[in-house]
Motif scaffolding. Sequence first.
Motif, PDB file in Angstrom:
ATOM      1  N   TYR A  29       0.854  -1.194   0.000  1.00  0.00           N
ATOM      2  CA  TYR A  29       0.000   0.000   0.000  1.00  0.00           C
ATOM      3  C   TYR A  29       0.882   1.233   0.000  1.00  0.00           C
ATOM      4  O   TYR A  29       1.953   1.255   0.587  1.00  0.00           O
ATOM      5  N   VAL A  34      -5.097   3.796   3.548  1.00  0.00           N
ATOM      6  CA  VAL A  34      -5.630   2.495   3.121  1.00  0.00           C
ATOM      7  C   VAL A  34      -6.147   1.756   4.356  1.00  0.00           C
ATOM      8  O   VAL A  34      -5.426   1.643   5.358  1.00  0.00           O
ATOM      9  N   GLU A  36      -6.205  -0.971   6.229  1.00  0.00           N
ATOM     10  CA  GLU A  36      -5.480  -2.241   6.333  1.00  0.00           C
ATOM     11  C   GLU A  36      -6.314  -3.338   6.999  1.00  0.00           C
ATOM     12  O   GLU A  36      -6.121  -4.521   6.714  1.00  0.00           O
ATOM     13  N   PRO A  46      -0.690  -6.578   4.895  1.00  0.00           N
ATOM     14  CA  PRO A  46      -0.448  -5.280   4.244  1.00  0.00           C
ATOM     15  C   PRO A  46       0.992  -4.835   4.522  1.00  0.00           C
ATOM     16  O   PRO A  46       1.477  -4.947   5.653  1.00  0.00           O
ATOM     17  N   ARG A  48       3.706  -1.553   3.771  1.00  0.00           N
ATOM     18  CA  ARG A  48       3.901  -0.199   3.242  1.00  0.00           C
ATOM     19  C   ARG A  48       5.028  -0.218   2.215  1.00  0.00           C
ATOM     20  O   ARG A  48       6.111  -0.774   2.456  1.00  0.00           O
ATOM     21  N   THR A  90      -2.307  -1.390  -3.620  1.00  0.00           N
ATOM     22  CA  THR A  90      -3.452  -0.501  -3.459  1.00  0.00           C
ATOM     23  C   THR A  90      -2.996   0.866  -2.977  1.00  0.00           C
ATOM     24  O   THR A  90      -1.895   1.025  -2.459  1.00  0.00           O
TER      25      THR A  90
END
Length: 373
Positions: A29, A34, A36, A46, A48, A90
């Motif tokens: 992400y 977002v 998570e 998820p 980063r 995303t």
Amino acid sequence: MKQFQSWYENHHQYCKDWKARTGGKIVGYMCTYVPEEILYAAGILPTRVLGSHEPHDVTEPHIFGMYCPFCRDVLAQGLKKRYDYIDGLTISQSCLHIRQAFTSWQMHLPLEWSYYLPMPHHVQSPRAVPFLREELVSFKKSVEEWTGKEITDEALDHAIDVYNTNRRLMRQIYELRKAENPPITGLEAMYMVVSSQFVDKADHNKELERVLQNIDGRLADREVGTRLMIIGSENDDVAFMSMAESVGATFVTDDHCTGSRYFWNEAPQDADRLNALAIRYVERPRCPTKDWPERSRIPHLLSMAKEWGVEGVILIQQKFCDPHELDIPAIKKAFEEIDIPTLFLEFDVTTPVGPFRIRVEAFLEMIRGEDLF
């Protein structure tokens, strides 16, 4: 605190090991708006997507050179296949620059799944929560269709609890930094928060609990020096943090998306789990892209400075970062009106540690009222 540093320095290996151990999917992400929890509820890790602070050499054909160095660094990581273990990508609606990095990644790199989440910029609108709640319905449905797995209310409850626990534990550690002799440095706090953005929150929570059980009296003999706050663009520049704290200062708090803004507030209890998440992300401390028409950030920042006993503020801006460039003059003025001095620094992909050291030392000497000549 060494485990957080180890996770930070071995970011990619942790994710690869997690994937091998669990057989689960990993989604990168590009913005901390977002949600998570929805990914975590689907059994997804998820992670980063961050830069590596290396000179750019692959992004020019894909993204403007006048875009911020962070977004170009992020894109470079994809083009160099540093994140070849992720299955999806995303982003929630953010600044133009990082959105371009996301689009370029979509176009040029193989992904099983990608999703652009229309997070409202106008979070002060009464329509922001219901708008985001409906967008989370679509986001959840897309994740379910991709994974072939229903995200149940029970799974969402578990994910929200795990994430709220993580936020609560990190808040507790940040509260300890109010002490006359903070038990952790700003660099260690950065390792802690940034590592939480890719480590499984269950693993991270166990380490946070261990730290809280053993932190009493830690660093009691360390010279604290000038109590600083750092505010501004995304920042995981450990070289800068280390340098600044080596010349007679300690960062006692911060406001950036790799710091307190990431974890500051929890999702409330709500029978409608998606509504609870919408409230949490709308009401979190705001990024300047979303802090309008009223500047709600400034009272929050001034309150933090007072509570943490801040003596000086370092304002950082990723070069060409338009939202923070617009935000910083108002923040600078607000702090100087209450007699807290500020130092503005413009960051690039690599940190000019030598020149920055001279400026930081001069800033600290000014705060302490020392004769510069």
